[in-house]
Design a protein around this motif. Structure first.
Motif, short mmCIF file in Angstrom:
data_model
loop_
_atom_site.label_atom_id
_atom_site.label_comp_id
_atom_site.label_asym_id
_atom_site.label_seq_id
_atom_site.Cartn_x
_atom_site.Cartn_y
_atom_site.Cartn_z
N ILE A 1 -26.19 -3.84 -14.90
CA ILE A 1 -25.05 -4.51 -14.28
C ILE A 1 -25.30 -6.00 -14.06
O ILE A 1 -24.37 -6.81 -14.10
CB ILE A 1 -24.66 -3.81 -12.94
CG1 ILE A 1 -23.47 -4.50 -12.25
CG2 ILE A 1 -25.82 -3.72 -11.99
CD1 ILE A 1 -22.20 -4.47 -13.02
N VAL A 2 -26.56 -6.39 -13.85
CA VAL A 2 -26.85 -7.81 -13.66
C VAL A 2 -26.49 -8.58 -14.92
O VAL A 2 -25.85 -9.64 -14.88
CB VAL A 2 -28.33 -8.03 -13.27
CG1 VAL A 2 -28.63 -9.53 -13.17
CG2 VAL A 2 -28.64 -7.35 -11.95
N ALA A 3 -26.87 -8.02 -16.07
CA ALA A 3 -26.54 -8.67 -17.34
C ALA A 3 -25.03 -8.69 -17.56
O ALA A 3 -24.48 -9.67 -18.06
CB ALA A 3 -27.24 -7.95 -18.48
N ALA B 1 -22.81 -8.87 -15.25
CA ALA B 1 -22.27 -9.89 -14.33
C ALA B 1 -22.43 -11.29 -14.91
O ALA B 1 -21.56 -12.15 -14.74
CB ALA B 1 -22.99 -9.80 -12.98
N ILE B 2 -23.54 -11.51 -15.59
CA ILE B 2 -23.77 -12.82 -16.19
C ILE B 2 -22.87 -13.02 -17.41
O ILE B 2 -22.29 -14.08 -17.63
CB ILE B 2 -25.26 -12.96 -16.61
CG1 ILE B 2 -26.17 -12.83 -15.39
CG2 ILE B 2 -25.52 -14.26 -17.35
CD1 ILE B 2 -25.95 -13.84 -14.30
N LYS C 1 -18.11 -12.35 -16.19
CA LYS C 1 -17.99 -12.59 -14.75
C LYS C 1 -16.72 -11.95 -14.17
O LYS C 1 -16.73 -11.39 -13.08
CB LYS C 1 -18.00 -14.09 -14.46
CG LYS C 1 -19.32 -14.74 -14.80
CD LYS C 1 -19.28 -16.23 -14.51
CE LYS C 1 -20.60 -16.90 -14.85
NZ LYS C 1 -21.16 -16.58 -16.16
N ALA D 1 -17.13 -8.29 -13.74
CA ALA D 1 -18.04 -8.00 -12.64
C ALA D 1 -17.38 -8.23 -11.29
O ALA D 1 -17.48 -7.41 -10.38
CB ALA D 1 -19.29 -8.87 -12.76
N ARG D 2 -16.67 -9.37 -11.16
CA ARG D 2 -16.01 -9.67 -9.87
C ARG D 2 -15.01 -8.57 -9.51
O ARG D 2 -14.95 -8.11 -8.38
CB ARG D 2 -15.28 -11.02 -9.95
CG ARG D 2 -16.17 -12.21 -9.65
CD ARG D 2 -15.35 -13.47 -9.43
NE ARG D 2 -14.79 -13.97 -10.66
CZ ARG D 2 -15.34 -14.93 -11.42
NH1 ARG D 2 -16.47 -15.50 -11.03
NH2 ARG D 2 -14.77 -15.33 -12.52
N PHE E 1 -34.37 -10.24 -14.92
CA PHE E 1 -33.90 -9.01 -15.54
C PHE E 1 -35.02 -7.99 -15.48
O PHE E 1 -36.16 -8.29 -15.80
CB PHE E 1 -33.52 -9.24 -17.00
CG PHE E 1 -32.21 -9.95 -17.15
CD1 PHE E 1 -31.03 -9.27 -16.93
CD2 PHE E 1 -32.17 -11.28 -17.51
CE1 PHE E 1 -29.81 -9.91 -17.08
CE2 PHE E 1 -30.97 -11.93 -17.66
CZ PHE E 1 -29.78 -11.25 -17.45
N ASP F 1 -23.32 -17.78 -9.45
CA ASP F 1 -22.70 -17.61 -10.77
C ASP F 1 -21.31 -16.98 -10.68
O ASP F 1 -20.37 -17.41 -11.36
CB ASP F 1 -23.62 -16.72 -11.61
CG ASP F 1 -23.40 -16.91 -13.08
OD1 ASP F 1 -23.31 -18.08 -13.50
OD2 ASP F 1 -23.28 -15.91 -13.81
N LEU F 2 -21.16 -15.96 -9.84
CA LEU F 2 -19.89 -15.23 -9.77
C LEU F 2 -18.90 -15.87 -8.80
O LEU F 2 -17.69 -15.83 -9.03
CB LEU F 2 -20.12 -13.78 -9.34
CG LEU F 2 -20.87 -12.87 -10.30
CD1 LEU F 2 -21.08 -11.49 -9.67
CD2 LEU F 2 -20.11 -12.71 -11.61
#
Lengths: 483, 155
Positions: free
Chosen positions: A133-135, A137-138, A141, A144-145, B93, B111-112
């Motif tokens: 999920i981190v990837a 989100a990057i 975006k 993810a939001r 990561f 970032d978000l």
């Protein structure tokens, strides 16, 4: 010589699973198994507890879908105190439903955004460090939001009704212990502190469009990957509509013929058996009349859409009809279409939550009903992952003397094993080297079912994944671990 | 002395204290215990949350605050039994996202949500991590040192 490949743990699922793939001398896949290797014995240690504790205790089966266990147990305990579903007060029924739809909404959001989306966005061969999920989100975006806030909305609904995001309490035998306040309701209707329920509907609709667009670009893969015939099981309303909280059990075969004709909850025991295999702690439920080889069913979003003739909310119903028309009205047996189905259900839950939030009944104070004590209670609900059955017997002192749980993921046991075999034969057959991408494809097939292995085996512990490769003499020749 | 300072001017209603740990695992409960004591003191003005592990959605949570202080137990030997460190956004990561470090949460927040709260790590050295409630003798001693520091400098 037999070779065996082992995947341990299976990742981005809830709980602990292991896959073994058996190869012959030529490196061809002979068989493959999805093992559940831990045991908790929840059904046993709940015995001796007073019946009113069950809705609280069983929540500890799971941190993802505690609400489903809470409500299934509460429905069973309603019967212990002599209250049938139709006898509950309207406020109780609607508050429990609101809680349930919030739970399904947040669980589906969790699965799609956090667990499944890396497979869709990054592809089968993506590096394992990227498949999370981190990837996502990057990389995406906006997705993810929205995913974060959709899950948060469902969790806030749960918190408002039960007092906590996880392991709160709302339902008690015969009712609920508190009502909803106007301020709590306004929180979800206004787009002020958090995006409101209308925004959830809009975003859910966007996500359905996202998966349809994705499907149009990846049609061959999504249609064919782990496609195999199966039965499908789910709850429906009296007239065949989708029902998530309280309905009749309907099953159909891979051609759409009914194999279970809308039976009432309290007769499930007459129709189902559970098989066991020595290599797994998870049982194999099946319809008695059809036997263990033909009587197994998929459950969950794909199955629910297959057994339902319509959905009560307009936007989701429109999507259901489009979903059904894709397979010409026949049951959809494409494992990867589970994601599409899950997002249609997410939209349905958002619409249902809006219906309930604008209904003044949820603010009522008529919360409890009582009746004549009974010795037995059965609660069946459509949990996010599928049909969930809780069955209890209680003695004259009010102590639980028997508990049987058939958890959603357990119904999908055979289906997941079939999926693993399908992928193993297509991907690992006669390969000299096993790559990470190949192993990931096995996980992708399992993950489509969103299994909750902790619930299904009532297991304790962490959730590593191991793949083992054995030769034809059962010598271990290769192992991959992830932990 | 800690690496950096936690000062009175950070004790305001735009501050979030994030306790990370598990009080069923001995000294892993140091972070939660400290926040419990801060809340009971009635002198802390900001908000608090408790986490077993940080998750992606915590990026959204911290985006609503000016200052975030992550309070966690640590295995590393610390000269004073505790330390306060500046926490800067950094993306890492890993194979598993069951545990995401504070630096990554800050990075995701930036970032978000385009928000960069000032962030600090308050680390307290623990000794015993076994399955039990309550702090070890060494953990309790370090807890007291951290508490005395907060009581003097922060509250």
């Amino acid at each position: 010589m037999t070779n065996k490949v082992i995947i341990d743990p299976v990742t981005r699922v809830e709980g602990h699973g292991r896959v073994t793939v058996h190869l012959d001398d030529e490196g061809a896949v002979k068989d493959a198994f999805f093992h559940i290797v831990e045991f908790r014995g929840f059904e046993r240690f709940i015995q001796g507890h007073p019946y009113w504790e069950a809705p609280m205790l069983v929540q500890r089966l799971c941190g993802i879908c505690p609400v489903s266990h809470h409500l299934a147990a509460a429905k069973a305990m309603d019967q212990i105190v002599g209250v049938d579903p139709s006898d509950l007060s309207p406020t109780t029924d609607k508050l429990r439903r609101l809680l349930h739809y919030g739970q399904v909404f947040q669980s589906h959001a969790l699965h799609f955004f956090y667990l499944a989306s890396p497979d869709l966005l990054f592809g089968l061969e993506a590096a394992k460090e990227q498949r999370n999920i981190v990837a996502v989100a990057i990389e995406n975006k906006e997705l993810a939001r929205k995913g974060i806030l959709m899950r948060k909305f469902g969790q806030r609904i749960i918190k408002a009704i039960t007092g906590k995001r996880i392991h709160g309490i709302a339902a008690i035998p015969g009712g609920v212990h508190k009502t909803f306040s106007p301020a709590e309701r306004a929180f979800f209707l206004n787009d002020e502190e958090i995006p409101g329920v209308q925004t959830m509907i809009d975003w859910s609709l966007e996500m359905v469009q996202f998966i349809k667009d994705y499907h149009s670009k990846n049609q061959d893969w999504l249609d064919s990957f782990a496609h195999y015939p199966s039965g499908h099981l789910g709850l429906v309303t009296k007239d065949g509509g989708m029902e998530l909280y309280d309905g009749f059990m309907r099953a159909i075969d891979s051609e759409g013929e009914k194999t279970l004709d809308d039976i009432p909850n309290d007769t499930y025991i007459d129709y189902f058996n559970e098989g066991v295999e020595k290599w797994s702690y998870m049982k194999f439920p099946y319809i008695k009349e059809l036997g263990i080889k033909k009587g197994w069913n998929r459950v969950g979003p794909l199955a629910r859409l297959n057994v339902s003739e319509y959905i009560s909310t307009p936007l989701a119903n429109k999507e259901l009809q489009e979903f059904k028309s894709y397979t010409g009205g026949y049951p959809n047996n494409s494992t990867m279409h589970s994601h599409w189905a899950r997002l249609i259900e997410t939209l349905h839950c958002a619409e249902l939550m809006q219906e309930l939030l604008i209904d003044d009944t949820v603010l009522g104070d008529d919360l409890m009903r009582q009746g004549e004590r009974r010795p037995e209670g059965i609660g069946i609900i459509e949990a996010p992952r599928g049909t969930l059955i809780h069955h209890y017997r209680v003695d004259d002192d009010g102590k639980i003397v028997k508990c049987n749980l058939i958890v959603s993921t357990t119904h999908n046991n055979e289906a997941m094993n079939r999926a693993v075999r399908w992928v193993a034969k297509k991907v690992l057959d006669k390969q000299q080297e096993i790559t990470d991408g190949m192993l990931n494809q096995i996980e992708i097939a399992i993950r489509a079912y969103d299994p909750c292995l902790s619930c299904a085996t009532h297991a304790v512990g962490s959730m590593p994944l191991k793949v083992e490769l054995f030769d034809h003499a059962d010598n271990l020749i290769d192992t991959r671990f992830k932990s | 002395m800690p690496t950096t300072s936690l000062t009175h001017d950070l004790n305001h209603n735009h501050t979030l204290l994030v306790g990370i740990g598990n009080n069923g695992r001995g000294d892993d409960g140091l972070g939660w215990s400290l926040i419990d004591k801060l809340e009971k003191s009635g002198l802390y003005r900001g908000d608090t949350i408790f986490r077993y592990q940080l998750q992606v959605e915590d990026a959204e949570v911290i985006s609503h605050y000016k200052t975030v202080i992550f309070v966690d137990a640590c295995r590393t030997l610390l000269e004073d039994g505790f330390d306060v460190q500046i926490c800067k956004p950094a993306l890492s990561f890993a194979f598993s996202t069951h545990e995401i470090p504070p630096e990554s949460i800050l990075h995701l927040c930036q970032d978000l949500y385009r928000k960069s709260p000032q962030a600090l790590l308050l680390l307290i050295e623990g000794k015993d991590w076994s399955l039990n409630m309550g702090l070890s003798k060494e953990g309790s001693a370090n807890f007291d040192k951290a508490w005395n520091y907060l009581n003097t400098e922060f509250l």
